[in-house]
Design a protein around this motif. Structure first.
Motif, mmCIF file in Angstrom:
data_model
loop_
_atom_site.group_PDB
_atom_site.id
_atom_site.type_symbol
_atom_site.label_atom_id
_atom_site.label_comp_id
_atom_site.label_asym_id
_atom_site.label_seq_id
_atom_site.Cartn_x
_atom_site.Cartn_y
_atom_site.Cartn_z
ATOM 1 N N GLU A 283 0.847 -1.188 0.000
ATOM 2 C CA GLU A 283 0.000 0.000 0.000
ATOM 3 C C GLU A 283 0.880 1.234 0.000
ATOM 4 N N VAL A 284 0.517 2.194 -0.839
ATOM 5 C CA VAL A 284 1.304 3.407 -1.044
ATOM 6 C C VAL A 284 0.438 4.617 -0.723
ATOM 7 N N ARG A 285 1.055 5.627 -0.148
ATOM 8 C CA ARG A 285 0.371 6.902 0.069
ATOM 9 C C ARG A 285 1.027 7.965 -0.803
ATOM 10 N N ASP A 286 0.205 8.767 -1.471
ATOM 11 C CA ASP A 286 0.702 9.884 -2.265
ATOM 12 C C ASP A 286 -0.409 10.925 -2.294
ATOM 13 N N ASP A 287 -0.238 12.004 -1.512
ATOM 14 C CA ASP A 287 -1.319 12.957 -1.307
ATOM 15 C C ASP A 287 -1.645 13.807 -2.518
ATOM 16 N N ASP A 288 -0.718 13.919 -3.476
ATOM 17 C CA ASP A 288 -0.991 14.814 -4.603
ATOM 18 C C ASP A 288 -1.145 14.066 -5.925
ATOM 19 N N SER A 289 -1.318 12.759 -5.874
ATOM 20 C CA SER A 289 -1.432 12.006 -7.124
ATOM 21 C C SER A 289 -2.391 10.838 -6.952
ATOM 22 N N THR A 290 -3.215 10.607 -7.955
ATOM 23 C CA THR A 290 -4.101 9.440 -7.955
ATOM 24 C C THR A 290 -3.557 8.334 -8.844
ATOM 25 N N ASN A 291 -2.521 8.654 -9.625
ATOM 26 C CA ASN A 291 -1.981 7.694 -10.582
ATOM 27 C C ASN A 291 -0.603 7.249 -10.124
ATOM 28 N N VAL A 292 -0.545 6.158 -9.357
ATOM 29 C CA VAL A 292 0.715 5.615 -8.856
ATOM 30 C C VAL A 292 0.845 4.175 -9.336
ATOM 31 N N GLN A 293 1.955 3.866 -9.990
ATOM 32 C CA GLN A 293 2.198 2.504 -10.472
ATOM 33 C C GLN A 293 3.137 1.790 -9.518
ATOM 34 N N ILE A 294 2.777 0.543 -9.185
ATOM 35 C CA ILE A 294 3.608 -0.300 -8.328
ATOM 36 C C ILE A 294 4.251 -1.358 -9.212
ATOM 37 N N ASN A 295 5.573 -1.385 -9.251
ATOM 38 C CA ASN A 295 6.298 -2.278 -10.151
ATOM 39 C C ASN A 295 7.440 -2.959 -9.405
ATOM 40 N N SER A 296 7.971 -4.023 -10.025
ATOM 41 C CA SER A 296 9.214 -4.622 -9.531
ATOM 42 C C SER A 296 10.384 -3.945 -10.238
ATOM 43 N N ARG A 297 11.487 -3.765 -9.517
ATOM 44 C CA ARG A 297 12.653 -3.104 -10.094
ATOM 45 C C ARG A 297 13.540 -4.083 -10.841
ATOM 46 N N VAL A 298 13.496 -5.340 -10.467
ATOM 47 C CA VAL A 298 14.257 -6.391 -11.143
ATOM 48 C C VAL A 298 13.342 -7.596 -11.265
ATOM 49 N N ASP A 299 13.817 -8.649 -11.961
ATOM 50 C CA ASP A 299 13.000 -9.838 -12.142
ATOM 51 C C ASP A 299 12.642 -10.455 -10.791
ATOM 52 N N LEU A 300 11.376 -10.857 -10.668
ATOM 53 C CA LEU A 300 10.920 -11.546 -9.469
ATOM 54 C C LEU A 300 11.392 -12.996 -9.509
ATOM 55 N N PRO A 301 11.404 -13.691 -8.368
ATOM 56 C CA PRO A 301 11.704 -15.131 -8.400
ATOM 57 C C PRO A 301 10.730 -15.844 -9.340
ATOM 58 N N GLN A 302 11.210 -16.891 -9.988
ATOM 59 C CA GLN A 302 10.360 -17.624 -10.921
ATOM 60 C C GLN A 302 9.086 -18.091 -10.201
ATOM 61 N N GLY A 303 7.947 -17.845 -10.828
ATOM 62 C CA GLY A 303 6.666 -18.243 -10.265
ATOM 63 C C GLY A 303 6.023 -17.193 -9.391
ATOM 64 N N ALA A 304 6.745 -16.123 -9.063
ATOM 65 C CA ALA A 304 6.186 -15.070 -8.220
ATOM 66 C C ALA A 304 5.408 -14.075 -9.070
ATOM 67 N N THR A 305 4.386 -13.484 -8.480
ATOM 68 C CA THR A 305 3.596 -12.470 -9.176
ATOM 69 C C THR A 305 3.468 -11.237 -8.297
ATOM 70 N N LEU A 306 3.568 -10.076 -8.933
ATOM 71 C CA LEU A 306 3.346 -8.799 -8.273
ATOM 72 C C LEU A 306 2.166 -8.148 -8.972
ATOM 73 N N TYR A 307 1.072 -7.956 -8.235
ATOM 74 C CA TYR A 307 -0.160 -7.460 -8.836
ATOM 75 C C TYR A 307 -0.409 -6.032 -8.378
ATOM 76 N N ASP A 308 -0.536 -5.129 -9.347
ATOM 77 C CA ASP A 308 -0.903 -3.746 -9.061
ATOM 78 C C ASP A 308 -2.423 -3.664 -9.050
ATOM 79 N N GLY A 309 -3.007 -3.539 -7.852
ATOM 80 C CA GLY A 309 -4.455 -3.555 -7.726
ATOM 81 C C GLY A 309 -5.113 -2.220 -7.958
ATOM 82 N N GLY A 310 -4.332 -1.191 -8.339
ATOM 83 C CA GLY A 310 -4.909 0.129 -8.495
ATOM 84 C C GLY A 310 -5.183 0.758 -7.139
ATOM 85 N N ASN A 311 -5.584 2.023 -7.138
ATOM 86 C CA ASN A 311 -5.889 2.739 -5.901
ATOM 87 C C ASN A 311 -4.718 2.669 -4.917
ATOM 88 N N LYS A 312 -3.485 2.650 -5.492
ATOM 89 C CA LYS A 312 -2.254 2.669 -4.696
ATOM 90 C C LYS A 312 -2.085 1.427 -3.830
#
Length: 840
Positions: free
Chosen positions: A159-188
């Motif tokens: 969960e992310v807080r950003d008081d001046d933005s409604t558009n925040v993307q949550i991403n991985s910076r490098v490859d995740l372990p094989q089989g892992a998933t990172l899901y950006d559910g929207g709404n920070k």
């Protein structure tokens, strides 16, 4: 008598009139200077407020100085460096560049002095959150420990807080372990899910999940976060070496510790074959249910920092304690050795016994200095706790234009989200590592970009970097790789051999100055070497490869059954179902079967004459049970609900050989209690039936039908319980604290105050309060002692709830919630995250 009094009064009046006239005519004295009235002021965090102090001084009296009094502001960290005042005979100016820790409304009085006296003017300054804020991570924290014997998967919410933005993307910076998933559910918000495979567990017990939050529309640099996943299991019984030793040297059990930039804990730790990782400190302010066998996955986690001669130190953070406040803290220290350089299956783990101490809050004078670890800006003397991928640290402020003792004044993001000025970012101010320049083979960070290797080559590993090399060979060829030319103490490098599917087929993960591993190809294929720095290490290296003939292993006819999704499925539903096959090195078999009626399932695997083969039982959500006997046969007996399941057969340490197995399913026709039934069913009228309910009257005696969450969340009959150990399967269930009472239910991973659709989303004993988007919390409390660290018992809409404390960090409250004042169960005034518009 009366006449005499009247004459005296007239005389006094006359003298006063004369003196007054002399003063007005300029004879003998000057008019006093006066400060002009000052209107209320508003300023945002990181902006500079300039308040002119104008003076009415018709006679030019010499002004000796200006000062101000703001008791509530002066006690806040960093205020003295953020505010200043100056002046001359003609007037003055007050300058204030507030930090995120200064948000609020404050009374301030300005004082002008001269040789004959002083004059005062008071006003109000309102400090608002910065209009220009960057994303900050509310969760996850620094890391988490996951006991694979209790739950086979790693799940955490983001969960992310950003008081001046409604558009925040949550991403991985490098490859995740094989089989892992990172899901950006929207709404920070987002979540991470990963069920480590046996080869991944064998590769490492610590993984860095590198993520970031970006509000590209506002032009801020992404906020980075490194979350350390620690896997726990049990070492095999036939392993070499001794378990590590570890003991807590301070604090002593039952002692009191006063805050001094944290609550210090020190240990001694050692191992006969050496420790690869620093020990871990686990702490909680909630007394563990089972002191003799605590579930540390519910504790907070901090890594110790190494000292000298086997000593290590760490600090429990402030806990938000005010001066003189106390809290009891329970701690466990844990060490893992590196007795198995080809994996982790033979690494031993030692935990200390649980001990407790009383944490005592201290004054702000003991707040953290530059580069001390912190969790909130109020924990730093400067008022700036700066975000960093590896953990937030205090930095010196230069927001008021001060010069920096070292480093330059740059823009940084605090854990509060404010963009402010500080003396260097964390990387520049608090680390000594030099900039890492990658090698000429880049990009070769994954299989698709692998560098073809013939003979030997050289390379450079930078933090979060991995280098891939490829070699193609025919069946019956053993391909070996050696990585050397580096000094492990300067940055430990590891070597993995992976196949085209990304599965680790061989590993060398020691602490020496070279790593060597090889693999025999059963069919003609391309094989890959992966060179990686252990725990973000950087180093240069040399790599070479050789090939030699080997005896290829002939796989069975059930291929391709190497994954859960491609499992070969057995026919039939009841009685014995037989299967057989062959396991080759780095080859796993998956066998699927269906259960149509809830009942007992017995899975047997005979491995006579084969290498050491193991099995695990998988459901759609991950591992249910595992059998890892050291050689010999394997057995799993489990009660299962109707559904589809998979048996995973694999070799320990590249073992291979033939096997035969059987799956026997016996339907449960009668039951004496819910404990006899699979999860998601209850024993009603001596039969296991679905546990879905709409009211308690639908449930058997000794069960409740609690509200599961907001809206139309499906409700389930929950059997009575007092502790997690009362639940049918403590590894997947917890004794949930519902508003209606205590009841067993599926455990999730979401922390206190997080959004949820159902109680099964919430970690530990938390239920899902039916507030907007749900709210994970223990409910039904009557005392603060029933609540977890970072929460206290408050009344919300007539129900006792362990609400999330926001005293030190109001930003912890997510969208739709506000940091409001409530009275806790002890009658003390507290600040808590509650639904906006709700009352206490």
């Amino acid at each position: 008598m009366l006449e005499r009094q009247i004459r005296l009064a007239l005389a006094v009046f006359a003298v006063g009139s004369v003196l007054s006239g002399l003063a007005l005519s300029g004879c003998g004295s000057k008019a006093d200077p006066a400060l002009d009235p000052i209107s209320p002021q508003t300023v945002s965090v990181s902006e500079t407020l300039r308040v002119p102090l104008t003076v009415t001084n018709p006679d030019g009296v010499a002004i000796t100085g200006f000062r101000f009094e703001a008791p509530d502001l002066e006690d806040l960290p960093g205020f003295s460096r953020s505010a200043g005042i100056s002046g001359t005979t003609g007037g003055g100016e007050f300058r204030f560049t507030p930090l995120a820790s200064h948000v609020g409304t404050f009374d301030i009085t300005f004082i002008m002095t001269w040789s004959g006296g002083e004059d005062r003017q008071s006003t109000v300054i309102e400090v608002e959150p910065a209009a220009n804020t960057a994303p900050v991570f509310l969760r996850p924290g620094a890391g988490g420990t996951y006991d694979l014997t209790r739950n086979p998967c790693v799940d955490f919410d983001i969960e992310v807080r950003d008081d001046d933005s409604t558009n925040v993307q949550i991403n991985s910076r490098v490859d995740l372990p094989q089989g892992a998933t990172l899901y950006d559910g929207g709404n920070k918000t987002g979540n991470f899910h990963w069920c480590p495979t046996p080869d991944q567990v064998s590769s490492s017990l610590r993984y860095t999940i590198a993520i970031e939050a970006a509000d590209e529309d506002d032009g801020h640099a992404p906020t980075e976060k490194d979350y350390i996943v620690v896997l726990r299991g049990t070492a095999r019984p036939d392993c070499p070496g001794d378990a590590p030793t570890i003991s807590v040297t301070a604090p002593s059990d039952g002692s009191s510790v006063t805050y001094n930039g944290g609550f210090a804990v020190t240990v001694n730790a050692s191992d006969d074959m050496g420790l690869r990782d620093a020990p871990l400190l686990y702490y909680t302010t909630t007394e563990p249910e089972d002191i003799s066998n605590p579930d540390v996955t519910s504790f907070s986690q901090i890594a110790f920092a190494p000292g000298s001669s086997g000593t290590f130190s760490a600090r429990v953070p402030s806990l938000g304690l005010e001066e003189g406040d106390e809290a009891q803290v329970w701690i466990v220290a844990s060490a893992i050795d590196n007795d198995d350089t080809t994996g982790t299956s033979c690494d031993h783990q030692t935990d200390t016994a649980v001990l407790s101490f009383t944490a005592v809050g201290a004054s702000a004078a003991s707040n953290g200095a530059a580069c001390d670890a912190c969790g909130a800006s109020t924990e730093c003397s400067s008022g700036i706790c700066a975000s960093a991928a590896g953990g937030a640290q205090c930095l010196d402020s230069c927001a008021g234009g001060e010069s920096c003792a070292s480093g330059s004044c740059v823009s940084v993001t605090s854990v509060d989200g404010a963009v402010t000025m500080a003396c260097g970012d964390v990387a520049a101010a608090c680390t000594t590592t030099s900039e890492c320049t990658n090698d000429s083979h880049e990009p070769n960070n994954d299989i698709t970009q692998a560098t073809e290797l013939s003979g030997s080559s050289s390379g450079q590993i930078c933090p979060l970097d991995a280098d891939y090399y490829s070699v193609s060979a025919t069946a019956g060829t053993r391909v070996s790789f050696t990585v050397d030319g580096f000094t492990s103490e300067d940055g430990d490098l590891d070597l993995e051999i992976v196949n085209a599917g990304g599965t680790i087929v061989a590993l060398s993960a020691g602490t020496d100055d070279s790593e060597t591993a090889g693999y025999c190809l059963n069919t003609g294929a391309t094989i890959y070497a992966r060179v990686v720095g252990y725990r973000l290490a950087a180093n240069s290296y040399s790599i070479s490869t050789t090939s030699a003939a080997c005896a290829a292993c002939s796989d069975d006819s059930g291929e391709n059954d190497d994954t859960f999704a491609t499992a070969r499925n057995l026919t039939g539903t009841d009685g014995d179902r037989l299967f057989d096959g062959t396991i080759c090195p780095a080859d796993d078999d998956f066998i699927g079967f269906d259960v149509t009626t809830a009942g007992a399932v017995r899975i047997e695997l005979a491995t006579e004459g084969a290498g050491d083969l193991d099995i695990e039982l998988l459901g759609t959500t991950g591992r249910i049970a595992i059998s890892e006997e050291a050689g010999g046969d394997e057995l799993i007996v489990q009660t299962l609900a109707a559904g589809h399941y998979v048996v995973h057969v694999y070799g320990f340490d590249d073992a291979s050989g033939d096997y035969v197995g059987s799956i026997n399913t016996t339907a449960t026709t009668t039951c004496a209690s819910t404990d006899d039934c699979p999860l998601d069913t209850v024993c009603n009228a001596s039969r296991c039936v679905s546990d879905v309910c709409t009211s308690t009257s639908m449930c058997p005696s000794g069960h409740i039908c609690p509200v599961a969450g907001p809206g139309s969340a499906v409700r389930h009959c929950a059997p009575d319980c007092d502790t997690n150990n009362d639940c049918r399967e403590p590894s997947t269930q917890a004794c949930k604290r519902f508003a209606e009472g205590h009841g067993g239910g599926r455990r999730g991973s979401a922390p206190n105050g997080a959004a949820c659709a159902s109680f099964s989303d919430c970690g530990g004993q938390r239920s899902c309060m039916p507030y907007p988007s749900g709210y994970c919390a223990r409910a039904g409390c009557t005392t603060n002692s029933e609540c977890e660290a970072g929460t206290y018992c408050g009344t919300v809409s007539g129900v006792g709830v362990c609400v999330l404390d926001c005293t030190s960090t109001p930003s912890v409250c997510r969208s739709g919630y506000t940091c409001s004042t409530l009275s806790d169960a002890a009658g003390a005034s507290r600040h808590a995250c509650v639904p906006a518009m709700s009352g206490g």
